[in-house]
Design an enzyme around this catalytic site. Structure first.
Site, PDB file in Angstrom:
ATOM      1  CG  HIS A 286       7.776  -0.409  -1.955  1.00 50.48           C
ATOM      2  ND1 HIS A 286       7.057  -0.318  -0.786  1.00 50.48           N
ATOM      3  CD2 HIS A 286       6.905  -0.145  -2.960  1.00 50.48           C
ATOM      4  CE1 HIS A 286       5.805   0.000  -1.071  1.00 50.48           C
ATOM      5  NE2 HIS A 286       5.681   0.107  -2.374  1.00 50.48           N
TER       6      HIS A 286
ATOM      7  CG  ASP B  28       1.890  -5.025  -3.107  1.00 52.16           C
ATOM      8  OD1 ASP B  28       1.696  -4.181  -4.010  1.00 52.16           O
ATOM      9  OD2 ASP B  28       2.210  -4.707  -1.949  1.00 52.16           O
TER      10      ASP B  28
END
Length: 347
Positions: free
Chosen positions: A177, A249
């Protein structure tokens, strides 16, 4: 060709968001905690989306259990995946509990008219901050058994499954992230361990979709798995024989920045072999992609991608009132909530 999954700003559908969702490139959306106030509100939001956007939209969420559960108040507090093996000594009861968790999670989501929760996590190990107790186990065989049971429960509730994060995110310390992680281990280790849950569950025909990691496996390929033809075509499609959907993702994550701007990331992920792309928390990036992403008119893989997309919509659903009156829900909602509380108390 519809290929993009986007997100919403808040708890109501804005006019400009309805317009974006109607765009031909948009296949669906993903819901987050910021979209949730309570169960009545989230049901009303989903109903409004279905009413105002005049096409089938794949509505998704991350409702794994444990710390990754977008909807909490008014829902079963689902246990972290690590808790099955860590808190239950009887192997048979571990599997039964995992199966019921998969069923209950999927049944609660489909009762809201949500099609898909991105689960289960198939990463091995608990050291990675981004994974931690989202992982079933550190060892291959128990992880496969528990994941298989969880998947059986999801399928019983009519929900497709998504194994993530291929070929394994559990042994990098960096959080994708926030940055692009590198896995420095020899390729033999990845193939002997990390990829095994994916390989074995694909062989058992239990995975409907796979989500690759924004991780560079330095001894295998120079690209993150999410943008790597080696991982998605040579290994996943050819070697493992996977014929389901490949989700990227979130292309808004810092870990995807290695692949360029948002349009470049989308192009690279599609070229590598992704069918559907997640782009979250980047409204300007979504507009850039919708305005500038160029797709072939009738690509050779068009029919296969459309077939895969259609297979992801929920197969059946209770209403919320029907679900919460079933013996299965009544028994397991209490048990699973208690297990999660015991897990939290033990940490």
């Amino acid at each position: 060709m519809s290929t993009l999954l986007i997100d919403l700003k808040g708890q109501e559908l804005l006019a400009e968001e309805a317009e974006l969702l109607a765009h031909p490139l948009v296949a669906g959306l993903i819901l987050f905690t910021r979209n949730f106030y309570d169960r009545s509100q989230i049901q009303a939001l989903i109903k409004d989306i279905r009413r105002r956007v005049k096409k089938p939209l794949l509505i998704t969420v991350d409702q794994e259990g444990g710390r990754v559960q977008r909807f909490r108040e008014g829902f079963t507090q689902l246990p972290a995946m690590q808790s099955f093996a860590a808190m239950i000594s009887d192997p048979a009861l571990q599997l039964t509990t995992a199966k019921e968790a998969g069923w209950l999670m999927a049944a609660e989501m489909t009762a809201l008219d949500i099609d898909l929760s991105f689960a289960p996590v198939l990463d091995l190990g608990h050291e990675c901050k981004a994974i931690g107790d989202r992982s079933f186990c550190e060892e291959v065989e128990p992880a496969v058994r528990l994941a298989s049971a969880f998947i059986d429960g999801m399928h019983q509730a009519g929900m497709a499954t998504t194994g993530k994060h291929f070929p394994g995110h559990g042994h990098v310390l960096a959080d994708s992230h926030l940055e692009t992680p590198y896995d420095e281990r020899p390729s033999a280790v990845i193939f002997e361990r990390d990829i095994q849950p994916f390989q074995q569950l694909i062989a058992q025909n239990k995975l409907d979709a796979v989500m690759p990691a924004h991780v560079i496996y330095r001894h295998c390929d120079s690209q993150p798995a999410s943008g790597s033809k080696y991982w998605l075509q040579d290994i996943l499609r050819q070697k493992l024989g996977f014929d389901g959907t490949v989700f990227s993702d979130d292309l808004g994550m810092k870990g995807a920045g290695f692949m360029g701007d948002f349009v470049a990331r989308s192009e690279k992920a599609l070229s590598a072999g992704c069918d559907l792309l997640l782009l979250c928390n980047e409204p300007e990036g979504v507009v850039q992609v919708l305005d500038n992403l160029k797709l072939e008119e009738n690509p050779p893989h068009f029919a296969a991608r459309q077939r895969r997309l259609q297979s992801l919509f929920k197969k059946k659903a209770f209403s919320w009132n029907e679900l919460t009156k079933t013996r299965r829900w009544l028994e397991n909602s209490k048990k699973l909530t208690a297990l999660q509380q015991s897990w939290l108390d033990s940490k």
